[in-house]
Design a protein around this motif. Sequence first.
Motif, PDB file in Angstrom:
ATOM      1  N   PHE A  15     -32.380  49.297  71.555  1.00 22.31           N
ATOM      2  CA  PHE A  15     -31.432  48.505  72.338  1.00 22.31           C
ATOM      3  C   PHE A  15     -30.418  49.400  73.040  1.00 22.31           C
ATOM      4  O   PHE A  15     -30.022  49.124  74.166  1.00 22.31           O
ATOM      5  CB  PHE A  15     -30.764  47.447  71.454  1.00 22.31           C
ATOM      6  CG  PHE A  15     -31.767  46.475  70.903  1.00 22.31           C
ATOM      7  CD1 PHE A  15     -32.264  45.452  71.692  1.00 22.31           C
ATOM      8  CD2 PHE A  15     -32.259  46.609  69.618  1.00 22.31           C
ATOM      9  CE1 PHE A  15     -33.224  44.574  71.210  1.00 22.31           C
ATOM     10  CE2 PHE A  15     -33.215  45.734  69.122  1.00 22.31           C
ATOM     11  CZ  PHE A  15     -33.697  44.719  69.923  1.00 22.31           C
ATOM     12  N   THR A  20     -29.287  47.186  76.135  1.00 22.31           N
ATOM     13  CA  THR A  20     -29.093  45.798  75.708  1.00 22.31           C
ATOM     14  C   THR A  20     -28.119  45.779  74.538  1.00 22.31           C
ATOM     15  O   THR A  20     -28.409  46.352  73.488  1.00 22.31           O
ATOM     16  CB  THR A  20     -30.433  45.164  75.281  1.00 22.31           C
ATOM     17  OG1 THR A  20     -31.332  45.196  76.387  1.00 22.31           O
ATOM     18  CG2 THR A  20     -30.235  43.727  74.827  1.00 22.31           C
ATOM     19  N   ASN A  43     -33.136  37.772  69.749  1.00 23.08           N
ATOM     20  CA  ASN A  43     -32.174  37.627  70.838  1.00 23.08           C
ATOM     21  C   ASN A  43     -31.368  36.336  70.677  1.00 23.08           C
ATOM     22  O   ASN A  43     -31.646  35.506  69.805  1.00 23.08           O
ATOM     23  CB  ASN A  43     -32.856  37.728  72.208  1.00 23.08           C
ATOM     24  CG  ASN A  43     -33.749  36.546  72.535  1.00 23.08           C
ATOM     25  OD1 ASN A  43     -33.984  35.656  71.718  1.00 23.08           O
ATOM     26  ND2 ASN A  43     -34.263  36.534  73.750  1.00 23.08           N
ATOM     27  N   ALA A  77     -29.561  40.493  69.499  1.00 26.94           N
ATOM     28  CA  ALA A  77     -29.388  41.207  70.762  1.00 26.94           C
ATOM     29  C   ALA A  77     -29.078  40.221  71.882  1.00 26.94           C
ATOM     30  O   ALA A  77     -29.495  39.059  71.837  1.00 26.94           O
ATOM     31  CB  ALA A  77     -30.656  41.985  71.105  1.00 26.94           C
ATOM     32  N   GLN A  78     -28.374  40.704  72.860  1.00 32.30           N
ATOM     33  CA  GLN A  78     -28.125  39.902  74.057  1.00 32.30           C
ATOM     34  C   GLN A  78     -29.458  39.603  74.728  1.00 32.30           C
ATOM     35  O   GLN A  78     -30.384  40.415  74.672  1.00 32.30           O
ATOM     36  CB  GLN A  78     -27.222  40.688  75.006  1.00 32.30           C
ATOM     37  CG  GLN A  78     -26.890  39.970  76.292  1.00 32.30           C
ATOM     38  CD  GLN A  78     -25.913  40.788  77.121  1.00 32.30           C
ATOM     39  OE1 GLN A  78     -24.860  41.177  76.639  1.00 32.30           O
ATOM     40  NE2 GLN A  78     -26.286  41.064  78.355  1.00 32.30           N
ATOM     41  N   ASN A  79     -29.576  38.455  75.359  1.00 34.32           N
ATOM     42  CA  ASN A  79     -30.786  38.138  76.118  1.00 34.32           C
ATOM     43  C   ASN A  79     -30.967  39.179  77.211  1.00 34.32           C
ATOM     44  O   ASN A  79     -29.993  39.687  77.770  1.00 34.32           O
ATOM     45  CB  ASN A  79     -30.682  36.758  76.757  1.00 34.32           C
ATOM     46  CG  ASN A  79     -30.672  35.647  75.738  1.00 34.32           C
ATOM     47  OD1 ASN A  79     -31.205  35.788  74.642  1.00 34.32           O
ATOM     48  ND2 ASN A  79     -30.060  34.536  76.088  1.00 34.32           N
ATOM     49  N   SER A  80     -32.210  39.476  77.516  1.00 35.37           N
ATOM     50  CA  SER A  80     -32.496  40.410  78.600  1.00 35.37           C
ATOM     51  C   SER A  80     -33.780  39.972  79.288  1.00 35.37           C
ATOM     52  O   SER A  80     -34.543  39.183  78.746  1.00 35.37           O
ATOM     53  CB  SER A  80     -32.629  41.838  78.069  1.00 35.37           C
ATOM     54  OG  SER A  80     -33.683  41.923  77.149  1.00 35.37           O
TER      55      SER A  80
END
Length: 176
Positions: A15, A20, A43, A77-80
């Motif tokens: 990440f 991310t 996510n 994790a943040q969306n990506s």
Amino acid sequence: MDSLVRWNAVGPDFFHVVGTPILLGRDFTDADSASTLKVAVVNQTFVDRYLPGRQPLGHHLAIDGEKGAQYTIIGVAQNSKYTRVREQDSPMAYFPYTQIPDIATMQIELRAHGNPAALLPSVQRVVHDFGPDLAPLQPMTQQAQFEASFSQEHLFARLALFFGLLAALLVATRTG
């Protein structure tokens, strides 16, 4: 795990390398090996859909096809974007590649300062030294991948412009 959840096997600091942010918990490290607790990072869309209003850290999930293998969520994790810039956010789960048996393919992601394309010969040499039968199938920079994801949009924009100009020309030259 739900068949609508996409998953990916990744390496330590994945990440961080791809930029991310980890919103909760932690990224994978070298300590996440085949002999340690099986772990996963999911996510935000995964959390919103499957664990709404609940603390995701410590929950368990399994990959289809693995009998009894449970993975503990250690991070969110943040969306990506995964394949296309305009794709909808979808639930994602990430696992350390060291904890996934029989991986057939793998991608290498590098963070570079300066011109990343200049690193490709060195990367190919390192990959070859690691495994002579391994070969990068499609080496490309993130910029090239980003541009490729917009190629269809650019084509549609050009076609719309062309047909708009053609329609205007036909209206302007219409007699009657």
